[in-house]
Scaffold this active site. Structure first.
Site, PDB file in Angstrom:
ATOM      1  N   HIS A  66       1.283  12.169  -1.625  1.00 12.97           N
ATOM      2  CA  HIS A  66       0.434  11.688  -0.547  1.00 12.97           C
ATOM      3  C   HIS A  66      -0.581  12.773  -0.219  1.00 12.97           C
ATOM      4  O   HIS A  66      -0.228  13.769   0.401  1.00 12.97           O
ATOM      5  CB  HIS A  66       1.313  11.396   0.679  1.00 12.97           C
ATOM      6  CG  HIS A  66       0.750  10.347   1.584  1.00 12.97           C
ATOM      7  ND1 HIS A  66      -0.550  10.364   2.022  1.00 12.97           N
ATOM      8  CD2 HIS A  66       1.311   9.238   2.125  1.00 12.97           C
ATOM      9  CE1 HIS A  66      -0.746   9.316   2.809  1.00 12.97           C
ATOM     10  NE2 HIS A  66       0.359   8.606   2.879  1.00 12.97           N
ATOM     11  N   HIS A  72       0.851  -1.196   0.000  1.00  6.91           N
ATOM     12  CA  HIS A  72       0.000   0.000   0.000  1.00  6.91           C
ATOM     13  C   HIS A  72       0.886   1.244   0.000  1.00  6.91           C
ATOM     14  O   HIS A  72       1.861   1.306   0.733  1.00  6.91           O
ATOM     15  CB  HIS A  72      -0.881  -0.026   1.263  1.00  6.91           C
ATOM     16  CG  HIS A  72      -1.652   1.231   1.512  1.00  6.91           C
ATOM     17  ND1 HIS A  72      -1.476   2.007   2.641  1.00  6.91           N
ATOM     18  CD2 HIS A  72      -2.598   1.848   0.755  1.00  6.91           C
ATOM     19  CE1 HIS A  72      -2.302   3.042   2.578  1.00  6.91           C
ATOM     20  NE2 HIS A  72      -2.980   2.980   1.451  1.00  6.91           N
TER      21      HIS A  72
END
Ligand SMILES: *[C@@H]1O[C@H](CO)[C@@H](O)[C@H](O)[C@H]1NC(C)=O
Ligand SMILES: *[C@@H]1O[C@H](CO)[C@@H](O)[C@H](O)[C@H]1NC(C)=O
Ligand SMILES: *[C@@H]1O[C@H](CO)[C@@H](O)[C@H](O)[C@H]1NC(C)=O
Length: 315
Positions: free
Chosen positions: A107, A63
């Site tokens: 992110h 992930h």
């Protein structure tokens, strides 16, 4: 041409209509080699997986594979190349546009964390696939800014990775129509590429994630992972879909969810409360088959490959 590829090219081509996974063809598991009395050809590390359909194999997925480091928002300890070298065959990563409009691995925003361009990431993967001819990889990219799929096509093309991409002969493929790992390897289409949003028929090798998969909830903060419900696509059923389990645990620090590193050796364990195996068992109970992807943070901690092997019935 590599010797093994040359030998494999001499083998009878597996039937294009996929066989049930229980049908075992011995032709793909061992190949006589002039250099050794017997050589076992493994697909993704296990000869037993060669005759299994892509849709019938569980892979631990890294992930947020691009977010590597010690910061609270990082999700992995080691580089993408090291992830692949360690055995990870499913990479998930999140993309956004940076301030210059470059498709980048960021992110939430590129100010929070920018792990470089998607093209450079895909080039790293291409280099690794070149050097590892018996490995099939899955890449799942998140289209965080909902850009046109042509931007992803550009990155796959300029990195060279597109040359490895699998394009289904018809779309969407049903669960039992997926090729086996050996078929993907023999055809040289060792990359299966998914995009969570924005995929369309104009770029047929970039597959729409939610046509093929459902996912369980993410942002889990309950260390027991007590559910295996369908979170996305909303209202979907499991029928005909592979599925991805989001098995990474967050902890809330000052109202912000960050990966719970303290819990990794139970979260990433193979068995026991809150483990990969325990949540997968819950899923198998509900859906009658194992997940195709199990996304984890910090895959190098815990025992994720033992969990993967157990789900695949290999040792
Ligand atoms: C593969 O098929 C076997 C036998 O039906 C099943 O037990 C297993 O859960 C399947 N795995 C996946 C990932 O579909
Ligand atoms: C994406 O861009 C292409 C041209 O590059 C265009 O034909 C297509 O309609 C665009 N798709 C969307 C969903 O806007
Ligand atoms: C969890 O990790 C600690 C060290 O970080 C170790 O001492 C302990 O044995 C681990 N527990 C399990 C169940 O693996």
């Amino acid at each position: 041409m590599h010797l093994l590829s040359a030998l494999l090219a001499l083998l009878p081509t597996p039937s294009p209509s996929p066989l049930p996974s229980t049908t075992s063809l011995s032709l793909t598991s061992t190949v006589p080699s002039p250099l050794a009395t017997s050589t076992t050809i493994a697909c993704n590390g296990h000869s037993e997986l060669c005759t299994r359909a892509f849709s019938n194999i569980t892979q631990i997925g890294a992930h947020d594979s691009a977010f590597v480091g010690p910061l609270p928002q990082d999700n992995q300890d080691v580089s993408v190349t090291d992830q692949l070298n360690a055995g990870i065959r499913f990479l998930q990563a999140q993309s956004h546009l940076d301030a210059l409009g470059t498709l980048s691995l960021c992110h939430t925003t590129c100010i929070e964390e920018d792990a470089g361009s998607v093209e450079s990431y895909l080039s790293t993967v291409k280099t690794w696939l070149d050097a590892n001819p018996n490995e099939v990889l899955t890449i799942l990219l998140v289209n965080g800014d909902n850009v046109n799929v042509s931007m992803f096509d550009t990155a796959y093309t300029s990195s060279g990775l597109k040359s490895y991409a699998y394009t289904p002969p018809s779309s969407p493929l049903t669960l039992d129509a997926w090729p086996t790992l050996q078929e993907l390897i023999t055809a040289g289409t060792r990359l299966v590429a998914f995009l969570d949003a924005g995929a369309d028929a104009s770029i047929p090798y970039i597959l729409d994630e939610f046509t093929y998969f459902f996912e369980t909830p993410y942002d889990t903060t309950d260390p027991t992972f007590p559910q295996c419900t369908i979170d996305r696509p909303p209202g979907a059923t499991a029928d005909g879909r592979m599925y991805i389990v989001n098995h990474f645990l967050d902890v809330s620090i000052g109202g912000i969810d960050v990966p719970d590193r303290e819990a990794l050796n139970t979260t990433n364990a193979a068995t026991g409360t809150g483990s990969i195996g325990a949540q997968a068992d819950l899923c198998i109970g509900l859906y009658g088959r194992a997940p195709v992807g199990v996304l984890v943070d910090f895959f190098d901690q815990g025992d994720v490959f033992a969990a993967q092997d157990a789900l695949n019935g290999v040792s």
